[in-house]
Design an enzyme around this catalytic site. Sequence first.
Site, mmCIF file in Angstrom:
data_model
loop_
_atom_site.group_PDB
_atom_site.id
_atom_site.type_symbol
_atom_site.label_atom_id
_atom_site.label_comp_id
_atom_site.label_asym_id
_atom_site.label_seq_id
_atom_site.Cartn_x
_atom_site.Cartn_y
_atom_site.Cartn_z
ATOM 1 N N SER A 20 -9.615 -9.121 -1.942
ATOM 2 C CA SER A 20 -9.273 -9.372 -3.351
ATOM 3 C C SER A 20 -10.493 -9.690 -4.211
ATOM 4 C CB SER A 20 -8.284 -10.531 -3.438
ATOM 5 O OG SER A 20 -8.100 -10.878 -4.794
ATOM 6 N N ARG A 21 -10.497 -9.132 -5.425
ATOM 7 C CA ARG A 21 -11.581 -9.414 -6.386
ATOM 8 C C ARG A 21 -11.234 -10.592 -7.285
ATOM 9 N NH1 ARG A 21 -11.715 -3.982 -4.321
ATOM 10 N NH2 ARG A 21 -13.869 -3.772 -3.703
ATOM 11 N N SER A 22 -10.028 -11.151 -7.116
ATOM 12 C CA SER A 22 -9.627 -12.238 -8.012
ATOM 13 C C SER A 22 -10.529 -13.471 -7.911
ATOM 14 C CB SER A 22 -8.166 -12.615 -7.759
ATOM 15 O OG SER A 22 -7.338 -11.586 -8.235
ATOM 16 N N THR A 67 -0.906 -11.379 -4.001
ATOM 17 C CA THR A 67 -1.184 -9.965 -3.770
ATOM 18 C C THR A 67 -0.415 -9.516 -2.543
ATOM 19 O OG1 THR A 67 -2.926 -8.296 -3.612
ATOM 20 C CG2 THR A 67 -3.365 -10.384 -2.499
ATOM 21 N N LYS A 71 4.189 -10.016 -3.453
ATOM 22 C CA LYS A 71 4.624 -9.956 -4.857
ATOM 23 C C LYS A 71 6.143 -9.918 -5.038
ATOM 24 C CE LYS A 71 0.543 -7.760 -6.868
ATOM 25 N NZ LYS A 71 0.147 -6.760 -7.885
ATOM 26 N N ASP A 108 0.734 -8.056 -14.711
ATOM 27 C CA ASP A 108 0.288 -6.655 -14.733
ATOM 28 C C ASP A 108 0.805 -5.960 -15.991
ATOM 29 O OD1 ASP A 108 -1.133 -6.725 -12.343
ATOM 30 O OD2 ASP A 108 0.626 -6.238 -11.137
ATOM 31 N N ALA A 135 5.872 5.673 -8.668
ATOM 32 C CA ALA A 135 7.048 4.816 -8.874
ATOM 33 C C ALA A 135 6.978 3.557 -8.007
ATOM 34 C CB ALA A 135 8.319 5.613 -8.575
ATOM 35 N N GLY A 136 5.760 3.065 -7.750
ATOM 36 C CA GLY A 136 5.585 1.822 -6.996
ATOM 37 C C GLY A 136 5.564 0.624 -7.929
ATOM 38 N N GLY A 137 5.021 -0.476 -7.444
ATOM 39 C CA GLY A 137 4.993 -1.705 -8.228
ATOM 40 C C GLY A 137 4.177 -1.562 -9.506
ATOM 41 N N GLY A 249 -9.383 1.996 -14.598
ATOM 42 C CA GLY A 249 -8.487 0.971 -14.084
ATOM 43 C C GLY A 249 -9.061 -0.439 -14.045
HETATM 44 P P1 ATR Z 1 1.842 0.187 -5.847
HETATM 45 O O1 ATR Z 1 2.871 -0.858 -5.575
HETATM 46 O O2 ATR Z 1 0.442 -0.303 -5.790
HETATM 47 O O3 ATR Z 1 2.112 0.939 -7.103
HETATM 48 P P2 ATR Z 1 3.069 1.907 -3.839
HETATM 49 O O4 ATR Z 1 4.341 1.183 -3.966
HETATM 50 O O5 ATR Z 1 2.519 2.135 -2.472
HETATM 51 O O6 ATR Z 1 1.884 1.210 -4.621
HETATM 52 O O7 ATR Z 1 3.193 3.296 -4.606
HETATM 53 C C1 ATR Z 1 2.309 4.337 -4.392
HETATM 54 C C2 ATR Z 1 2.705 5.506 -5.278
HETATM 55 O O8 ATR Z 1 1.810 6.593 -4.982
HETATM 56 C C3 ATR Z 1 4.112 6.024 -5.019
HETATM 57 O O9 ATR Z 1 4.651 6.496 -6.226
HETATM 58 C C4 ATR Z 1 3.857 7.181 -4.046
HETATM 59 O O10 ATR Z 1 4.867 8.155 -4.059
HETATM 60 P P3 ATR Z 1 6.219 7.962 -3.171
HETATM 61 O O11 ATR Z 1 7.105 7.022 -3.945
HETATM 62 O O12 ATR Z 1 6.785 9.313 -3.063
HETATM 63 O O13 ATR Z 1 5.751 7.399 -1.860
HETATM 64 C C5 ATR Z 1 2.577 7.731 -4.621
HETATM 65 N N1 ATR Z 1 1.842 8.543 -3.645
HETATM 66 C C6 ATR Z 1 1.112 8.104 -2.600
HETATM 67 N N2 ATR Z 1 0.580 9.132 -1.920
HETATM 68 C C7 ATR Z 1 0.993 10.276 -2.557
HETATM 69 C C8 ATR Z 1 0.773 11.681 -2.348
HETATM 70 N N3 ATR Z 1 0.029 12.127 -1.347
HETATM 71 N N4 ATR Z 1 1.347 12.540 -3.222
HETATM 72 C C9 ATR Z 1 2.107 12.101 -4.248
HETATM 73 N N5 ATR Z 1 2.341 10.787 -4.494
HETATM 74 C C10 ATR Z 1 1.799 9.885 -3.670
#
Ligand code: ATR
Length: 286
Positions: A20-22, A67, A71, A108, A135-137, A249
């Site tokens: 972590s960089r925090s 982290t 979370k 965030d 569509a992740g966090g 970023g």
């Molecule tokens: P965070 O919480 O940091 O946003 P995450 O929950 O791991 O991270 O989400 C990673 C995102 O990158 C997801 O949207 C993932 O797509 P999936 O929901 O289909 O897993 C996307 N991702 C990771 N590798 C990918 C790849 N090779 N091609 C397309 N999308 C990818």
Amino acid sequence: MRITGRTRLAGIMGWPVSHSRSPALHNFWLEQNGIDGAYVPLPVPPERLEQALRALPALGFRGCNLTIPHKRDALDIVDRVDPMARRVGAINTVIVAPDGSLEGRNTDIFGFRESLREAVPEWEPAAGSAVVLGAGGASRAVIAALVEERAPSVRLVNRTVGRAEAVARDLAAPQTDISVRPWSERAAALDGAALLVNTTSLGMSGEAALAIDLSALPREAIVMDIVYVPLETPLLATARQRGHRVVDGLGMLLHQGRPGFEAWFGTAVRATRELRAAILTTLVPR
Ligand code: ATR
């Protein structure tokens, strides 16, 4: 740093936490403001998260950041969470109230909005559709910010469509239309858009580059990547060459730290050039 009998404490809980960089971020602000405080890494395994959070007031901590992998779980442990953080489904900041109760926030959302505003002050959320990849966090926090800013339309593109549909459902709001597109339509989704944000891990050092044809994206559109190692991802390099305004970023990482710092240490801070340079030296590609 000077540790006295009155040193104010905060830290970051993660498992692992050493990446972590925090600590570098918050200790920079402490030093810069001459505050008698310390911000420490707190390696906490998932099964001890509740114990560790509940110990914060007993140990005199003002609060902490969270982290991976804490979370989401922390959301169910703290005593209060603001409604938007609940819809995002994650908190990254905990503030110990004077009565010892724990308040959870998701900074965030603030971090995304502030970094975009700082890089492009004339950013106008109503200017057109925003395309969000992933569509992740992180995607949830970005979309929550766009909803709060009353962006009229978000096109959410993800490899796993069901995951994107869950995000669209959880963050649904009358003022923002959130439509889900499959990954194969990512280039077409850029048509007429005003903002593109990559929240996937693609483009990160050690990962494949994000392959996307930008030709449908209007030149006035802003392109932002939340990946910050490397600072200039292949997406940002291509966008810059096409003449887009680009936002890296690092700003989101710096700005997300501000609300916690201000609550714990009682001093407002900024994401200065000097801070950017200091944190950049800690960003060594894997
Ligand atoms: P965070 O919480 O940091 O946003 P995450 O929950 O791991 O991270 O989400 C990673 C995102 O990158 C997801 O949207 C993932 O797509 P999936 O929901 O289909 O897993 C996307 N991702 C990771 N590798 C990918 C790849 N090779 N091609 C397309 N999308 C990818």
